[in-house]
Scaffold this active site. Sequence first.
Site, short mmCIF file in Angstrom:
data_model
loop_
_atom_site.label_atom_id
_atom_site.label_comp_id
_atom_site.label_asym_id
_atom_site.label_seq_id
_atom_site.Cartn_x
_atom_site.Cartn_y
_atom_site.Cartn_z
N LYS A 183 0.84 -1.21 0.00
CA LYS A 183 0.00 0.00 0.00
C LYS A 183 0.87 1.25 0.00
O LYS A 183 1.73 1.42 0.86
CB LYS A 183 -0.91 0.00 1.25
CG LYS A 183 -1.65 1.32 1.49
CD LYS A 183 -2.59 1.25 2.70
CE LYS A 183 -3.20 2.61 3.04
NZ LYS A 183 -4.07 2.58 4.24
N ASP A 203 -2.43 10.18 3.92
CA ASP A 203 -3.83 9.79 4.11
C ASP A 203 -4.53 10.78 5.04
O ASP A 203 -4.42 10.70 6.26
CB ASP A 203 -3.90 8.37 4.71
CG ASP A 203 -5.34 7.89 4.88
OD1 ASP A 203 -6.26 8.56 4.37
OD2 ASP A 203 -5.53 6.83 5.52
N LYS A 238 -9.99 12.70 8.53
CA LYS A 238 -9.52 12.25 9.85
C LYS A 238 -9.47 13.43 10.81
O LYS A 238 -9.16 14.54 10.39
CB LYS A 238 -8.09 11.70 9.73
CG LYS A 238 -7.98 10.32 9.12
CD LYS A 238 -6.51 9.90 9.08
CE LYS A 238 -6.33 8.57 8.37
NZ LYS A 238 -6.96 7.43 9.04
N ASP A 260 1.70 6.22 5.59
CA ASP A 260 0.71 5.32 4.98
C ASP A 260 1.20 4.70 3.67
O ASP A 260 0.47 3.97 3.01
CB ASP A 260 -0.61 6.07 4.78
CG ASP A 260 -1.82 5.17 4.96
OD1 ASP A 260 -1.67 4.08 5.57
OD2 ASP A 260 -2.91 5.53 4.47
N ASP A 272 -12.00 7.11 4.02
CA ASP A 272 -10.78 6.86 4.79
C ASP A 272 -10.36 5.38 4.72
O ASP A 272 -9.26 5.02 5.12
CB ASP A 272 -10.97 7.30 6.24
CG ASP A 272 -9.66 7.44 6.99
OD1 ASP A 272 -8.60 7.38 6.32
OD2 ASP A 272 -9.69 7.60 8.23
N GLU A 312 -9.28 3.74 2.27
CA GLU A 312 -8.80 3.88 0.89
C GLU A 312 -7.73 2.87 0.51
O GLU A 312 -7.53 2.57 -0.66
CB GLU A 312 -8.26 5.31 0.68
CG GLU A 312 -6.81 5.54 1.14
CD GLU A 312 -6.57 5.30 2.63
OE1 GLU A 312 -7.54 5.38 3.39
OE2 GLU A 312 -5.42 5.02 3.01
N ARG A 321 -7.54 -0.34 0.90
CA ARG A 321 -8.08 -1.55 0.24
C ARG A 321 -8.50 -1.25 -1.20
O ARG A 321 -8.51 -2.14 -2.04
CB ARG A 321 -9.23 -2.10 1.09
CG ARG A 321 -10.39 -1.16 1.26
CD ARG A 321 -11.28 -1.55 2.45
NE ARG A 321 -10.72 -1.12 3.74
CZ ARG A 321 -11.26 -1.38 4.92
NH1 ARG A 321 -12.37 -2.07 5.00
NH2 ARG A 321 -10.69 -0.95 6.03
#
Length: 501
Positions: A266, A271, A278, A289, A348, A350, A352
């Site tokens: 990933k 993020d 967030k 991230d 959030d 994201e 996946r």
Amino acid sequence: MVTVTIGNKGIAQQNAKCLAFVVEQDFAFSSELKSLAETYFPALEDAMKSREFTGKAGSSLAVCGSSGDRIIDLMLVGIGKKGDSSNIDIEQYRRALGRIVRGAESRKNKSVAIQLPDAALFGVDNHELAKQTAIALHMADYHFDEFITDDARKISCVSDIILVGDNVDASGVETGNIVAEYVNTCRHWIDLPPGKLTPPHLADEAEKLSKKNGLKVKIFNEPEIKQMGMGGLAGVSSGSHQDCKLVVLEYDCGDKDAQTIAFVGKGITFDSGGLSLKPPAYMETMKEDMSGAAAVISAMQVVAKLKPKVNVVAFAPLSENLPSGTATKPGDILTFYNGKTAEVKNTDAEGRLVLADALSYAVKHYKLDAMIDLATLTGACAYALGPFFTGLMSQHPDFASKVKDAAKRSGDRVWELPFNDDYKPAIKSAVADISNIGSKRYMAGAITAGFFLQNFVEDVPWVHLDIAGTAFDVPDISYYRPESATGAGVRLLVELAMNWK
Ligand code: BES
Ligand code: ZN
Ligand code: ZN
């Protein structure tokens, strides 16, 4: 950066500012330590007594001594006791080495000689001990201070470490030096501010290094990603001005009968949560991230150098996750590379979405014998396991056990979560094939995220690693640093590839 070399004389003859011994609990003085104590440290035994130093795991003792005009520091670091039927966990040794480096830094010792312990204490051979030694020392040395302008605040690093012992394995040190170089490259990318380390920047870095090391490189840009139908990656990137990228790296071992394994990471370079923004405290460290992508790109460089007998392909979907007028909205439905659709209930979740396209691409274009993905995927995993164990999820016990073995040997520790079909219905959607968040009733956010990914791996033996807790700011481990990246996964991936059978 520190250099780690092998000394060809005894530790007493080393011209280093600090001499360090790794000792077992209730150790007896070796002849070298005895003669050093007589010359430089006459109060050593008294100091040990008064400070109650016996060599327990996690303990250290430092004393300063002199003879004539030579002043040296002596450091004893404890690794605990070997049980009747159990070895000392080699992790204790890594941390002991970390304490040597931290101690030397604080005393401004530029050079350190270390007397290595017997490899048999840990149940490993001399090659493995030397390799683990070099890796841990370089990892301890790693620091990220390029944006600190006050010289007084910069860490006073050790520049030379000499390893002393009867059988210090030169090829083990060399291998360890290579692994550590890229563990630290991975950490550096993660530590860079998100304004610098954007998707195009990381893709450029990956391309430069990979070409230098002889990997095949293919990088897809945003128009190509859209054109190929990668609606997950494009959808996450739609709120950002930065182009998203898909980095594909290939290592060919040259044997036409060899198996092929895939690493997928990933790569969200920042993020914010997107429109499901967030709260500030949770956003603070979200430059981390892209730790999965950094790990797979870095591990590939080691693979290129150490040349295992297995083909390895790596996939890193890179994007920012930002809110804007063009961002994906809660309620949007995205279509992935394999044709499946997902309702985005929370922007959030994201990771996946970008992984879905990368996994689909990997299984469509390569004949894979195994696939492993690494992702800072869920806060739920970090809460469940804390910072010391990566979450492992799999329905392929043979491959999972290979990963668990590699994890144990490498120091990148994993803990398996139940990955049972009972959790599958959690990601049902009324309007699309699946939803990008699990229903509240099922809780277990780390596992339901894993089941989202399962929709994109076909029947390839697959392991999912959630590194949300382990990638950044891990406390109490001496060879890491606070508020900094750990390089979680690089050592594990290298170990996995090097031992592939
Ligand atoms: N990148 C985060 C997960 C994360 C949290 C990584 C803490 C490292 C440290 C991920 O994209 C995320 O935000 N996940 C959400 C999922 C939720 C909306 C279902 C989470 O964990 O809260
Ligand atoms: Zn997120
Ligand atoms: Zn994320």
